[in-house]
Design an enzyme around this catalytic site. Structure first.
Site, PDB file in Angstrom:
ATOM      1  N   ASP A 108       0.860  -1.180   0.000  1.00 12.40           N
ATOM      2  CA  ASP A 108       0.000   0.000   0.000  1.00 12.40           C
ATOM      3  C   ASP A 108       0.896   1.229   0.000  1.00 12.40           C
ATOM      4  O   ASP A 108       1.820   1.329   0.807  1.00 12.40           O
ATOM      5  CB  ASP A 108      -0.865  -0.004   1.271  1.00 12.40           C
ATOM      6  CG  ASP A 108      -2.344   0.031   0.949  1.00 12.40           C
ATOM      7  OD1 ASP A 108      -2.765   1.039   0.362  1.00 12.40           O
ATOM      8  OD2 ASP A 108      -3.068  -0.921   1.291  1.00 12.40           O
TER       9      ASP A 108
ATOM     10  N   HIS B 290     -10.482  -4.091   2.445  1.00 11.54           N
ATOM     11  CA  HIS B 290     -10.433  -3.746   3.875  1.00 11.54           C
ATOM     12  C   HIS B 290     -11.407  -2.622   4.235  1.00 11.54           C
ATOM     13  O   HIS B 290     -11.621  -2.363   5.416  1.00 11.54           O
ATOM     14  CB  HIS B 290      -9.005  -3.327   4.238  1.00 11.54           C
ATOM     15  CG  HIS B 290      -8.573  -2.089   3.506  1.00 11.54           C
ATOM     16  ND1 HIS B 290      -8.345  -2.079   2.145  1.00 11.54           N
ATOM     17  CD2 HIS B 290      -8.364  -0.817   3.925  1.00 11.54           C
ATOM     18  CE1 HIS B 290      -8.015  -0.857   1.776  1.00 11.54           C
ATOM     19  NE2 HIS B 290      -8.012  -0.064   2.832  1.00 11.54           N
ATOM     20  N   ASP B 291     -11.963  -1.943   3.223  1.00 12.02           N
ATOM     21  CA  ASP B 291     -12.886  -0.824   3.461  1.00 12.02           C
ATOM     22  C   ASP B 291     -14.345  -1.209   3.215  1.00 12.02           C
ATOM     23  O   ASP B 291     -15.219  -0.341   3.219  1.00 12.02           O
ATOM     24  CB  ASP B 291     -12.543   0.360   2.538  1.00 12.02           C
ATOM     25  CG  ASP B 291     -11.349   1.155   3.032  1.00 12.02           C
ATOM     26  OD1 ASP B 291     -11.066   1.116   4.245  1.00 12.02           O
ATOM     27  OD2 ASP B 291     -10.702   1.822   2.206  1.00 12.02           O
TER      28      ASP B 291
ATOM     29  N   GLU C 271      -6.620   3.901  -5.948  1.00  9.73           N
ATOM     30  CA  GLU C 271      -7.958   4.008  -5.345  1.00  9.73           C
ATOM     31  C   GLU C 271      -8.550   5.337  -5.827  1.00  9.73           C
ATOM     32  O   GLU C 271      -8.026   6.395  -5.498  1.00  9.73           O
ATOM     33  CB  GLU C 271      -7.827   3.987  -3.824  1.00  9.73           C
ATOM     34  CG  GLU C 271      -9.153   4.094  -3.114  1.00  9.73           C
ATOM     35  CD  GLU C 271      -9.003   4.353  -1.618  1.00  9.73           C
ATOM     36  OE1 GLU C 271      -9.906   3.941  -0.880  1.00  9.73           O
ATOM     37  OE2 GLU C 271      -8.011   4.965  -1.197  1.00  9.73           O
TER      38      GLU C 271
ATOM     39  N   ASP D 154      -3.148   4.476  -2.363  1.00 12.04           N
ATOM     40  CA  ASP D 154      -4.264   4.967  -1.547  1.00 12.04           C
ATOM     41  C   ASP D 154      -4.691   6.365  -2.027  1.00 12.04           C
ATOM     42  O   ASP D 154      -3.844   7.191  -2.357  1.00 12.04           O
ATOM     43  CB  ASP D 154      -3.784   5.027  -0.089  1.00 12.04           C
ATOM     44  CG  ASP D 154      -4.896   5.322   0.899  1.00 12.04           C
ATOM     45  OD1 ASP D 154      -5.854   4.550   0.960  1.00 12.04           O
ATOM     46  OD2 ASP D 154      -4.789   6.335   1.611  1.00 12.04           O
TER      47      ASP D 154
END
Length: 570
Positions: free
Chosen positions: A101, A339-340, A263, A207
């Site tokens: 990430d 994960h979100d 993202e 991210d």
């Protein structure tokens, strides 16, 4: 097919790992890097080519590691830089790749850069973050604009020491870096990217990739009259210098043949998305668009009721992401969990005991057949589901969940009905569901740890765990393995083929075709808990339909079982 079209990151399958919740090797209740290393053979057995590891950098963990205090170190409970080196080497030894990430919109307020920046207005690093003086309205101090943070409240935090506000699009402990400053950008590239690229990582999930250029920072339009703070995602995403900044990053990544997946929220204009992912533009290899996983969310994520969507909306959202690369040099992604997000079976299928396995298989089949790079999140391959509604609010660890519940509590004057609605929405959509420990076996704490874990394990581990499913040919895990194998076998049509919805308005059945040159596949999915009559031949009368796979045994010729999926080669 040109060589360029068959890049390793296009045909591959990526498995996302959340370090805190994957596997605890030293029994301190927290997952760690040696725990990941111990299960690399399991991950490879699924058919995965690449692992993506969520932030494992040193961090105060205000936002589960997305608040980084040192890019060049590892969060001590997870391990050391030596452990990361070993993880990279062991993954490569198994013929897989590793991506990390990359979190560079903001740092932790504990990062030495920010500590220097806030030390005084004359600090050489003052301009590395975004500082602004106060506004005064009728003599009252106010932040510079009305933007609402992603976690509620203002995006501005007052700093008593230097008497200015700093910007934080997320938590106050996550100050935004100032990408307008060239010196800052060069430091980011060196510390956050090259440090790890030189150690052998194969790329990054980037991210909040479209938030670095903030634009003019004018007030956002008022969409919630009850609040002083307004949704501003369309103001701070996709700013004027975004493409320039991503071009700079790509120049570094290209030297290492590293891949990127960005993202990309708040980007309704597809021409904008295509510019990010066009091979010719040299910015990103692909992005995550949120059209599919945003289905059923309210204007503010949790201001909604569960299952507040109809199947045609879901089809339309999938179509949006699937046609992105059609007839151009772009690329796309396929994902339902990360994960979100909460668990896909609980959101898009049914987690009732009779239907959770059929739902898990049907969704696996759908994902197998979608174009682009396929991403699977830990536990998705065994059909993990959301934890139950009767869990107490103390079990919700995520800052997003707890902030929302607190806001409703305060705003409603502790109204029990409003709090019950808020909890129902959290039980459906909260990020916490993705963060419970991975279910390894039928043992205390789901076999994740010998001690009480940092987050409670879902109690269904007796019926949902990796060890039991490995030996069961009818399990969700076995079905995922078959689907990944099928995807690899017919990769031209499934990975690269053109996607077309056959029956957009059908509210029960999702039918689509995949076409690659003279190859055509037909996918039929029953999104209901009832048998559905269906004529597969309708509309394909002149083509012979060969059944490649069904998600149930002994499927009927003219009816789909509850949550059954089928794929035909025409």
């Amino acid at each position: 097919m040109t060589v360029a079209e068959h890049k390793w990151w296009k045909d591959g399958v990526v498995y996302q790992i959340y370090p805190a919740s994957f596997k605890d090797s030293n029994n301190d209740g927290i997952g760690d890097l040696p725990g990941i290393i111990s299960e690399l053979d399991y991950i490879k057995s699924i058919g995965v080519d690449t692992i993506w590891i969520c932030p494992m950098y040193d961090s105060p963990q205000v936002d589960m590691g997305y608040d980084i205090s040192d890019y060049e170190n590892v969060y001590p409970p997870y391990g050391t830089v030596d452990d990361m080196d070993k993880l990279i080497a062991e993954t490569h030894a198994r013929g897989m790749r590793v991506i990390l990430d990359l979190v560079v919109n903001h740092t932790s307020d504990q990062h030495k850069w920010f500590q220097e920046s806030r030390s005084s207005k004359t600090s050489p690093k003052r301009d590395w973050y975004i500082w602004r003086p106060a506004r005064y309205v009728n003599g009252i101090r106010k932040p510079p604009n009305n933007w609402m943070s992603n976690f509620g409240g203002s995006v501005w935090q007052w700093d008593e020491e230097t008497e200015e506000y700093y910007l934080h699009l997320f938590c106050p402990e996550q100050p935004d870096l100032n990408w307008e400053n060239e010196e800052t950008r060069q430091a980011i590239y060196k510390s956050a990217m090259e440090f790890w690229l030189k150690r052998g990582v194969d790329g990054f999930r980037v991210d909040t990739v479209n938030m670095y250029s903030k634009g003019s920072m004018v007030d956002a339009p008022i969409t919630d009259p009850r609040s002083e703070w307004q949704f501003a995602g369309l103001q701070y995403c996709n700013g004027p210098r975004m493409h320039e900044f991503l071009g700079e990053m790509n120049a570094i990544l290209e030297k290492y043949d590293a891949m990127t997946v960005g993202e990309c929220p708040n980007t309704p204009d597809m021409t904008h998305v295509l510019k990010y992912v066009s091979a010719q533009e040299k910015q990103l290899n692909m992005v995550f668009q949120f059209d599919v996983v945003d289905i059923g969310q309210g204007p503010y994520k949790f201001q909604t009721t569960p299952f507040n969507w109809k199947l045609p909306e879901f089809k339309k959202a999938i179509e949006t992401t699937q046609v992105l690369h059609r007839g151009n040099d772009g690329w796309t992604t396929a994902f339902l969990e990360n994960h979100d997000q909460s668990r896909s079976i609980s959101r898009f299928g049914s987690d009732a005991p009779a239907h959770r396995i059929p739902s898990g298989k049907m969704l696996a089949m759908m994902m197998m057949a979608l174009s682009g790079t396929l991403f699977i999140y830990q536990g998705q391959e065994i059909g993990m589901v959301n934890f139950p509604l009767d869990w107490d609010m103390t079990e919700y660890k995520d800052v997003d969940s707890s902030n929302y519940y607190k806001m409703v509590d305060e705003r409603s004057g502790h109204d029990e009905k409003e709090l019950a609605s808020a909890k129902a929405a959290l039980q459906h959509l909260s990020r916490d569901h993705a963060r419970v420990p991975m279910a390894w076996r039928n043992a205390a704490n789901a076999g994740f740890s010998a001690v009480k874990p940092w987050m409670r394990a879902n109690e269904d581990y007796a019926v949902c765990n990796a060890e039991q499913q490995k030996g069961d040919k009818n399990s969700v895990l076995s079905f995922w393995k078959r689907m990944i194998e099928l995807r690899r076998q017919y990769k031209d049509v499934f990975v690269h083929g053109d996607f077309d919805v056959v029956d957009m308005e059908n509210i029960d059945i999702f039918t689509f075709t995949k076409t690659w040159r003279n190859q055509k596949a037909l996918v039929v999915l029953n999104f209901t808990d009832k048998e559905q009559k269906v004529s597969i031949a309708a509309g394909f009368r002149d083509q012979k339909a060969n059944l490649l796979a069904s998600s149930v045994d002994n499927c009927a010729p003219d009816a789909l079982a509850a949550y059954e999926g089928r794929v035909y080669l025409l």
